[in-house]
Design a protein around this motif. Structure first.
Motif, PDB file in Angstrom:
ATOM      1  N   UNK A  76       0.836  -1.205   0.000  1.00 49.66           N
ATOM      2  CA  UNK A  76       0.000   0.000   0.000  1.00 49.66           C
ATOM      3  C   UNK A  76       0.867   1.250   0.000  1.00 49.66           C
ATOM      4  N   UNK A  77       0.423   2.252  -0.768  1.00 51.26           N
ATOM      5  CA  UNK A  77       0.997   3.594  -0.676  1.00 51.26           C
ATOM      6  C   UNK A  77       0.033   4.437   0.150  1.00 51.26           C
ATOM      7  N   UNK A  78       0.504   4.899   1.302  1.00 55.64           N
ATOM      8  CA  UNK A  78      -0.329   5.664   2.224  1.00 55.64           C
ATOM      9  C   UNK A  78       0.105   7.125   2.158  1.00 55.64           C
ATOM     10  N   UNK A  79      -0.781   7.988   1.658  1.00 55.50           N
ATOM     11  CA  UNK A  79      -0.481   9.403   1.550  1.00 55.50           C
ATOM     12  C   UNK A  79      -0.711  10.109   2.870  1.00 55.50           C
ATOM     13  N   UNK A  80       0.261  10.934   3.270  1.00 58.10           N
ATOM     14  CA  UNK A  80       0.205  11.616   4.568  1.00 58.10           C
ATOM     15  C   UNK A  80       0.429  13.093   4.295  1.00 58.10           C
ATOM     16  N   UNK A  81      -0.650  13.880   4.324  1.00 55.40           N
ATOM     17  CA  UNK A  81      -0.564  15.254   3.846  1.00 55.40           C
ATOM     18  C   UNK A  81      -1.033  16.244   4.910  1.00 55.40           C
ATOM     19  N   UNK A  82      -0.544  17.462   4.756  1.00 51.83           N
ATOM     20  CA  UNK A  82      -0.888  18.560   5.648  1.00 51.83           C
ATOM     21  C   UNK A  82       0.063  19.697   5.366  1.00 51.83           C
ATOM     22  N   UNK A 117     -16.913  16.991 -12.936  1.00 58.39           N
ATOM     23  CA  UNK A 117     -15.541  16.889 -12.454  1.00 58.39           C
ATOM     24  C   UNK A 117     -15.558  16.658 -10.955  1.00 58.39           C
ATOM     25  N   UNK A 118     -15.153  15.468 -10.514  1.00 58.46           N
ATOM     26  CA  UNK A 118     -15.137  15.199  -9.076  1.00 58.46           C
ATOM     27  C   UNK A 118     -14.087  16.052  -8.389  1.00 58.46           C
ATOM     28  N   UNK A 119     -14.243  16.302  -7.106  1.00 65.54           N
ATOM     29  CA  UNK A 119     -13.258  17.117  -6.402  1.00 65.54           C
ATOM     30  C   UNK A 119     -11.887  16.446  -6.397  1.00 65.54           C
ATOM     31  N   UNK A 120     -10.858  17.246  -6.569  1.00 68.23           N
ATOM     32  CA  UNK A 120      -9.498  16.726  -6.506  1.00 68.23           C
ATOM     33  C   UNK A 120      -9.044  16.670  -5.052  1.00 68.23           C
ATOM     34  N   UNK A 121      -7.888  16.062  -4.843  1.00 64.87           N
ATOM     35  CA  UNK A 121      -7.318  16.039  -3.501  1.00 64.87           C
ATOM     36  C   UNK A 121      -7.053  17.462  -3.010  1.00 64.87           C
ATOM     37  N   UNK A 146       3.010  17.943  -3.175  1.00 67.87           N
ATOM     38  CA  UNK A 146       2.509  17.838  -4.541  1.00 67.87           C
ATOM     39  C   UNK A 146       1.259  16.961  -4.498  1.00 67.87           C
ATOM     40  N   UNK A 147       0.108  17.603  -4.303  1.00 64.81           N
ATOM     41  CA  UNK A 147      -1.115  16.849  -4.046  1.00 64.81           C
ATOM     42  C   UNK A 147      -1.522  16.002  -5.236  1.00 64.81           C
ATOM     43  N   UNK A 148      -1.229  16.462  -6.460  1.00 64.41           N
ATOM     44  CA  UNK A 148      -1.566  15.652  -7.630  1.00 64.41           C
ATOM     45  C   UNK A 148      -0.774  14.345  -7.625  1.00 64.41           C
ATOM     46  N   UNK A 149       0.451  14.388  -7.107  1.00 64.82           N
ATOM     47  CA  UNK A 149       1.283  13.186  -7.015  1.00 64.82           C
ATOM     48  C   UNK A 149       0.696  12.209  -6.009  1.00 64.82           C
ATOM     49  N   UNK A 150       0.293  12.721  -4.848  1.00 62.59           N
ATOM     50  CA  UNK A 150      -0.328  11.874  -3.831  1.00 62.59           C
ATOM     51  C   UNK A 150      -1.630  11.292  -4.363  1.00 62.59           C
ATOM     52  N   UNK A 151      -2.404  12.131  -5.051  1.00 61.47           N
ATOM     53  CA  UNK A 151      -3.681  11.678  -5.616  1.00 61.47           C
ATOM     54  C   UNK A 151      -3.471  10.536  -6.597  1.00 61.47           C
ATOM     55  N   UNK A 152      -2.403  10.629  -7.381  1.00 61.34           N
ATOM     56  CA  UNK A 152      -2.124   9.618  -8.407  1.00 61.34           C
ATOM     57  C   UNK A 152      -1.590   8.325  -7.798  1.00 61.34           C
ATOM     58  N   UNK A 153      -0.820   8.413  -6.723  1.00 60.99           N
ATOM     59  CA  UNK A 153      -0.076   7.259  -6.229  1.00 60.99           C
ATOM     60  C   UNK A 153      -0.704   6.576  -5.011  1.00 60.99           C
ATOM     61  N   UNK A 154      -1.386   7.344  -4.167  1.00 58.53           N
ATOM     62  CA  UNK A 154      -1.789   6.805  -2.869  1.00 58.53           C
ATOM     63  C   UNK A 154      -3.058   5.965  -2.962  1.00 58.53           C
ATOM     64  N   UNK A 155      -3.057   4.846  -2.226  1.00 55.22           N
ATOM     65  CA  UNK A 155      -4.260   4.013  -2.100  1.00 55.22           C
ATOM     66  C   UNK A 155      -5.204   4.604  -1.065  1.00 55.22           C
ATOM     67  N   UNK A 156      -4.618   5.077   0.031  1.00 54.39           N
ATOM     68  CA  UNK A 156      -5.398   5.750   1.073  1.00 54.39           C
ATOM     69  C   UNK A 156      -4.643   7.013   1.475  1.00 54.39           C
ATOM     70  N   UNK A 157      -5.376   7.949   2.056  1.00 46.84           N
ATOM     71  CA  UNK A 157      -4.819   9.256   2.392  1.00 46.84           C
ATOM     72  C   UNK A 157      -5.253   9.633   3.805  1.00 46.84           C
ATOM     73  N   UNK A 158      -4.321  10.224   4.553  1.00 44.27           N
ATOM     74  CA  UNK A 158      -4.651  10.824   5.844  1.00 44.27           C
ATOM     75  C   UNK A 158      -4.358  12.310   5.755  1.00 44.27           C
TER      76      UNK A 158
END
Length: 296
Positions: free
Chosen positions: A27-33, A275-279, A185-197
């Protein structure tokens, strides 16, 4: 990896306030803030650099603080700012990093050097920021880790090498590797992550897949119909409506989307885009609610 109730205080400042999450194999887990939310504090705690005030952080079933040495043999870490010994060449630096992790230069290392288009014969002091990132990424991926902890890993990379990074990470994931990915780079996380926190003020305020989180903000709809448009102004969940004749553009919340779709179907849409909302939309949705404390 399993984090439960993780808390870290610096005197009276509460950097982490009981955060909990898991990263599963493959899993790729995106951790953003934003800056100051607690991302770096979390990563330093996972790496055994900081001792938690309370809670637990376990990696491979071992305690991140007590068993840091054993854990580090099985993971690789890439920071956003990579500093190298200036008199070593890039190739020597890669070999040193591999040796520190108990690994050796391999055919995979050579393949990664070629894929990232790095000249390993140059002295590290001549490298740009992007080339320093390449050295760390090549060493990390070729060390055969079970877990990658990546903190702004593509900082300084050009678009071609960003694409290479994404491809290599996808291969790592396909082979069962786990990844904690922190990036602005939220577009990168959006493209790669399976789940996001999403982290705010030391607390995780939302966790899930992007699809699960999209109900929290609006979808943008543009439509042209054959029949007269229905009156959408009275539909709860429709905002920003701009209608003229048979054309309309508006935003609709996830819980009202089915109702709006049914109404538009009666007017026989000639063209419709949704257009669905982006990350980034989701990120801003949360951070508009409350200002963030500027500490990390």
């Amino acid at each position: 990896m399993e984090v439960s109730g993780l808390t870290k205080n610096f005197g009276q400042f509460h950097a982490l306030k009981g955060i909990s999450f898991e990263v599963q194999p493959g899993e790729v887990f995106g951790y953003i803030g934003p800056n100051g939310a607690g991302k770096s504090t979390t990563i330093r705690t996972l790496l055994g650099i900081l001792k938690p005030t309370a809670g637990t952080a376990q990696i491979f079933g071992q305690d991140a603080w007590r068993d840091a040495v054993a854990i580090h043999r099985r993971l690789a870490y890439v920071p956003g700012d990579v500093y190298l010994w200036p008199n070593l060449t890039g190739g020597e630096m890669i070999d040193l990093l591999l040796k520190l992790g108990g690994q050796k230069h391999s055919a995979e290392t050579d393949e990664l050097i070629e894929r990232f288009e790095l000249d390993p014969s140059k002295k590290s002091r001549t490298y740009s920021k992007g080339n320093r990132q390449k050295v760390a990424l090549i060493a990390a991926f070729s060390s055969q880790p079970e877990l990658l902890i990546l903190d702004e890993p593509t900082s300084g990379l050009d678009p071609l090498n960003e694409a290479t990074f994404q491809a290599v990470l996808g291969e790592f994931k396909a082979n069962g590797g786990s990844t904690l990915l922190s990036s602005h780079i939220l577009s990168e996380v959006e493209r790669l992550a399976d789940r996001i926190a999403i982290l705010r003020d030391g607390q995780i305020i939302e966790t899930g897949t992007l699809a699960e989180m999209r109900h929290l903000t609006a979808t943008t709809v543009t439509v042209k119909t054959i029949q007269p448009l229905p009156d959408l102004s009275k539909v709860a969940g429709v905002t920003g409506l701009q209608a003229s004749g048979h054309h309309a553009a508006f935003q609709v919340s996830g819980d009202a989307l089915a109702q709006v779709t049914a109404l538009l179907a009666q007017a026989q849409p000639e063209s419709l885009t949704a257009e669905p909302p982006t990350l980034e939309d989701l990120f801003l949705h949360y951070y508009r609610e409350k200002p963030v404390n500027a500490h990390d």
